[in-house]
Design a protein around this motif. Sequence first.
Motif, short mmCIF file in Angstrom:
data_model
loop_
_atom_site.label_atom_id
_atom_site.label_comp_id
_atom_site.label_asym_id
_atom_site.label_seq_id
_atom_site.Cartn_x
_atom_site.Cartn_y
_atom_site.Cartn_z
N ALA A 1 0.85 -1.21 0.00
CA ALA A 1 0.00 0.00 0.00
C ALA A 1 0.88 1.24 0.00
CB ALA A 1 -0.92 0.01 1.22
N ASP B 1 4.12 2.69 -1.33
CA ASP B 1 5.03 2.31 -2.41
C ASP B 1 5.56 3.58 -3.09
OD1 ASP B 1 6.30 1.42 -4.71
OD2 ASP B 1 4.88 -0.22 -5.03
N TYR C 1 4.96 4.55 -6.67
CA TYR C 1 3.66 5.10 -7.10
C TYR C 1 3.90 6.24 -8.10
CZ TYR C 1 3.82 9.75 -5.32
OH TYR C 1 4.14 11.08 -5.20
N GLY D 1 5.63 10.82 0.81
CA GLY D 1 4.83 10.20 1.87
C GLY D 1 5.60 9.89 3.14
N SER E 1 -2.81 12.29 6.95
CA SER E 1 -2.89 12.26 5.49
C SER E 1 -4.35 12.55 5.12
CB SER E 1 -2.52 10.88 4.96
OG SER E 1 -1.17 10.62 5.23
N HIS F 1 -3.94 13.43 -4.03
CA HIS F 1 -2.52 13.06 -4.18
C HIS F 1 -2.09 11.73 -3.56
CE1 HIS F 1 -1.17 14.75 -0.04
NE2 HIS F 1 -2.44 14.43 -0.01
N ILE G 1 -2.11 7.92 -3.86
CA ILE G 1 -2.40 7.02 -4.97
C ILE G 1 -2.36 5.56 -4.54
CG2 ILE G 1 -1.59 6.30 -7.28
CD1 ILE G 1 -2.52 9.22 -7.26
N ASP H 1 4.43 9.24 9.59
CA ASP H 1 4.22 9.78 8.25
C ASP H 1 3.94 8.65 7.25
OD1 ASP H 1 4.13 11.27 5.96
OD2 ASP H 1 6.18 12.01 6.06
N THR I 1 0.00 7.68 5.42
CA THR I 1 -0.20 7.50 3.97
C THR I 1 -0.66 6.06 3.68
OG1 THR I 1 1.62 9.06 3.68
CG2 THR I 1 0.88 7.90 1.72
P1 AMP Z 1 1.10 12.29 3.13
O1 AMP Z 1 0.51 13.64 3.17
O2 AMP Z 1 2.16 12.03 4.11
O3 AMP Z 1 0.07 11.21 3.15
O4 AMP Z 1 1.86 12.14 1.76
C1 AMP Z 1 1.22 12.19 0.55
C2 AMP Z 1 2.29 12.11 -0.47
O5 AMP Z 1 2.81 10.78 -0.49
C3 AMP Z 1 1.83 12.38 -1.86
O6 AMP Z 1 1.84 13.76 -2.17
C4 AMP Z 1 2.86 11.61 -2.66
O7 AMP Z 1 4.04 12.36 -2.76
C5 AMP Z 1 3.15 10.40 -1.80
N1 AMP Z 1 2.33 9.21 -2.10
C6 AMP Z 1 1.13 9.15 -2.73
N2 AMP Z 1 0.68 7.88 -2.80
C7 AMP Z 1 1.62 7.12 -2.18
C8 AMP Z 1 1.74 5.71 -1.93
N3 AMP Z 1 0.79 4.84 -2.28
N4 AMP Z 1 2.86 5.29 -1.29
C9 AMP Z 1 3.82 6.15 -0.92
N5 AMP Z 1 3.77 7.46 -1.13
C10 AMP Z 1 2.68 7.96 -1.74
#
Ligand code: AMP
Length: 327
Positions: free
Chosen positions: A112, A114, A117, A171, A239, A255, A257, A282, A286
């Motif tokens: 989940a 990754d 992404y 993330g 998140s 954002h 994914i 963090d 996510t």
């Molecule tokens: P956060 O606000 O910490 O949840 O981070 C969101 C950010 O994580 C997004 O703007 C992306 O840069 C990144 N992200 C999005 N989807 C994923 C995912 N499935 N796994 C890891 N990072 C992600």
Amino acid sequence: MYRHVLNRTIAALFLVALALPAQAAWIRGQEAMMGTRIQIELWHSDEVVGRTAVSAVMDEMRRLDRLMSSYRPDSELSQVNLNAGRGPVSVSAELLTLISRALEFSDVTDGAFDITYASVGHMYDFRQKVKPDEQTLLRGLPAVDYHHVLVNDENRTVRFRHPKVRIDLGGIAKGYAAERSVEILRRRGIEHALVSAGGDTRILGDRRGRSWNVGVRDPRQEGRVIAMLPLVDEAISTSGDYERYFEEDGVRYHHIIKPTTGKPAGSVRSVTVIGPDATSTDALSTSLFVLGVRKGLTLVESLPEYEAVFVDHYGDLVYSDGFARLP
Ligand code: AMP
Ligand code: MG
């Protein structure tokens, strides 16, 4: 003669200033960085020491942004994205460690979380309201798989097993930055502080005899808080689908994914995670966002030091078990 007296007076005033006890104070700092707002609040018995500490944290944030931003073509991360599809790329120990930690979270969350992404995630532009069409998305999806990222600890290199892989640490990097900041503050003798980078906050100590109170915002109404969490010496990350998004035909494109589909994860509005380490809160917030309430709760219940609160698809709050036991 007159000049002589004046000089002596100035010297005397200077000595008095030096002899005055240092002023204790709460000190605050704020700066826009990492595509978000960095906020620092700390206490020190000497205001000057406190102010220097705030600057040191801002410097550290700037350093990490230059290292890990996917928006900066000259960052170390961008160099990896540019070259690791063709062969091993040498990286700093710090970047290597953070990529490795991200991969560990991929294992724990069954993919989940990754960082690959981004192979399709970078096809979205939320400000310009751009999203990939189905065809483009399907063509990009084979590059989304964290197993494609090969880390060699001995040689300190990173290589991608697929030429179209791109990674992004969005993330996890802000939590890491908050965690690093608190280490810097601790080394400078600071015992009461809050450092936040957007949705990721690390708290050091208490608020001088009280807890720090961090609000969980209403995902649909800016400025409205729907839960207040009293915290001491802890990290908290949220998140949310309101951070970066646009709407089209009633669908919210945001954002976070889902790696299996390459589309925004749809089952919750926000997830807040608390625990001892900001890098982990963090990555977990996510992850839990992607996993949704049921799978997310199962995961967080298996991690004794971490708790979560979801705002689900209907706007209802769902707490993990341990929240009931919090003071
Ligand atoms: P956060 O606000 O910490 O949840 O981070 C969101 C950010 O994580 C997004 O703007 C992306 O840069 C990144 N992200 C999005 N989807 C994923 C995912 N499935 N796994 C890891 N990072 C992600
Ligand atoms: Mg996160």
